[in-house]
Design an enzyme around this catalytic site. Structure first.
Site, mmCIF file in Angstrom:
data_model
loop_
_atom_site.group_PDB
_atom_site.id
_atom_site.type_symbol
_atom_site.label_atom_id
_atom_site.label_comp_id
_atom_site.label_asym_id
_atom_site.label_seq_id
_atom_site.Cartn_x
_atom_site.Cartn_y
_atom_site.Cartn_z
ATOM 1 N N ASN A 45 -13.463 -11.614 4.678
ATOM 2 C CA ASN A 45 -12.710 -12.058 3.507
ATOM 3 C C ASN A 45 -13.637 -12.136 2.303
ATOM 4 O O ASN A 45 -14.809 -12.508 2.414
ATOM 5 C CB ASN A 45 -11.950 -13.367 3.753
ATOM 6 C CG ASN A 45 -12.798 -14.530 4.198
ATOM 7 O OD1 ASN A 45 -13.853 -14.362 4.810
ATOM 8 N ND2 ASN A 45 -12.347 -15.727 3.910
ATOM 9 N N GLU A 47 -13.406 -13.679 -1.381
ATOM 10 C CA GLU A 47 -12.629 -14.501 -2.306
ATOM 11 C C GLU A 47 -13.044 -14.228 -3.752
ATOM 12 O O GLU A 47 -13.993 -13.471 -4.010
ATOM 13 C CB GLU A 47 -12.785 -15.979 -1.916
ATOM 14 C CG GLU A 47 -12.217 -16.223 -0.530
ATOM 15 C CD GLU A 47 -12.215 -17.684 -0.104
ATOM 16 O OE1 GLU A 47 -12.887 -18.514 -0.751
ATOM 17 O OE2 GLU A 47 -11.526 -17.975 0.890
ATOM 18 N N CYS A 56 -8.310 -10.519 2.299
ATOM 19 C CA CYS A 56 -8.481 -10.973 3.687
ATOM 20 C C CYS A 56 -9.429 -10.049 4.463
ATOM 21 O O CYS A 56 -9.573 -8.857 4.143
ATOM 22 C CB CYS A 56 -7.143 -10.985 4.411
ATOM 23 S SG CYS A 56 -6.018 -12.284 3.893
ATOM 24 N N GLU A 58 -8.970 -8.798 7.378
ATOM 25 C CA GLU A 58 -8.223 -7.695 7.997
ATOM 26 C C GLU A 58 -8.036 -6.553 6.998
ATOM 27 O O GLU A 58 -8.164 -5.374 7.338
ATOM 28 C CB GLU A 58 -6.849 -8.167 8.483
ATOM 29 C CG GLU A 58 -6.899 -9.191 9.593
ATOM 30 C CD GLU A 58 -6.917 -10.631 9.078
ATOM 31 O OE1 GLU A 58 -7.510 -10.881 8.007
ATOM 32 O OE2 GLU A 58 -6.343 -11.489 9.753
ATOM 33 N N CYS A 89 -2.360 -13.231 8.138
ATOM 34 C CA CYS A 89 -1.330 -13.698 7.199
ATOM 35 C C CYS A 89 -0.181 -12.682 7.175
ATOM 36 O O CYS A 89 -0.285 -11.584 7.738
ATOM 37 C CB CYS A 89 -1.927 -13.887 5.803
ATOM 38 S SG CYS A 89 -2.202 -12.339 4.906
ATOM 39 N N CYS A 92 -1.097 -9.214 5.855
ATOM 40 C CA CYS A 92 -1.935 -8.444 6.777
ATOM 41 C C CYS A 92 -1.156 -7.991 8.007
ATOM 42 O O CYS A 92 -1.448 -6.932 8.564
ATOM 43 C CB CYS A 92 -3.184 -9.233 7.155
ATOM 44 S SG CYS A 92 -4.368 -9.286 5.785
#
Ligand code: THU
Length: 139
Positions: A45, A47, A56, A58, A89, A92
């Protein structure tokens, strides 16, 4: 509780997680995906101070996969620390469905071991995917 799963994928996800950039949430995530070629691609991830811009683990791994020449995935592992299970999430889940279809295997792990696995269809029932676009999209 832990379950058996592909050790190479977990190792790649755990190693990648060391490079996670998560200064805002502090929640570091690693992911590793196995493409149809057999090659493994990792992601973390990433940010951003503008929170919604964050990516993310993924999604990062899937970007690496596409860059590497694979457009089909067999399985993906995701790892994070904490008592609660890390699962992809909603966005994803859609990304995984795009490249893996209903039968893609999703492995959820802590930093030591796999804890659960799912099919993409379990995570995204009645998912919208390339199959729905036929005949426009030959995949
Ligand atoms: N996150 C992931 O990278 N993958 C998941 O499966 C769950 C959430 C990230 C997004 C954000 O950087 C942080 O975890 C907290 O939501």
């Amino acid at each position: 509780m832990s379950i058996e799963g592909p050790a190479d994928l977990l190792a790649a996800a755990v190693a990648a997680r060391e490079h996670a950039y998560a200064p805002y949430s502090g929640y570091r995530v690693g992911a590793a995906v196995r493409g149809a070629s057999g090659r493994v691609y990792a992601g973390v991830n990433v940010e951003n101070a503008s929170y919604p811009v964050g990516v993310c683990a993924e999604a990062s791994a899937l970007s690496a996969m596409v860059l590497g020449g694979d457009v089909s995935l067999v399985e993906i592992a995701v790892t994070a620390e904490g008592a609660a299970l890390v699962t992809p999430c909603g966005a994803c889940r859609q990304r995984i469905f795009e490249f893996g279809g209903r039968d893609a295997r999703v492995w959820a792990a802590d930093t030591q071991a796999y804890r659960r696995s799912f099919t993409a269809e379990e995570l995204l029932p009645f998912g919208f995917g390339p199959h729905a676009m036929q005949p426009r999209d030959p995949r």
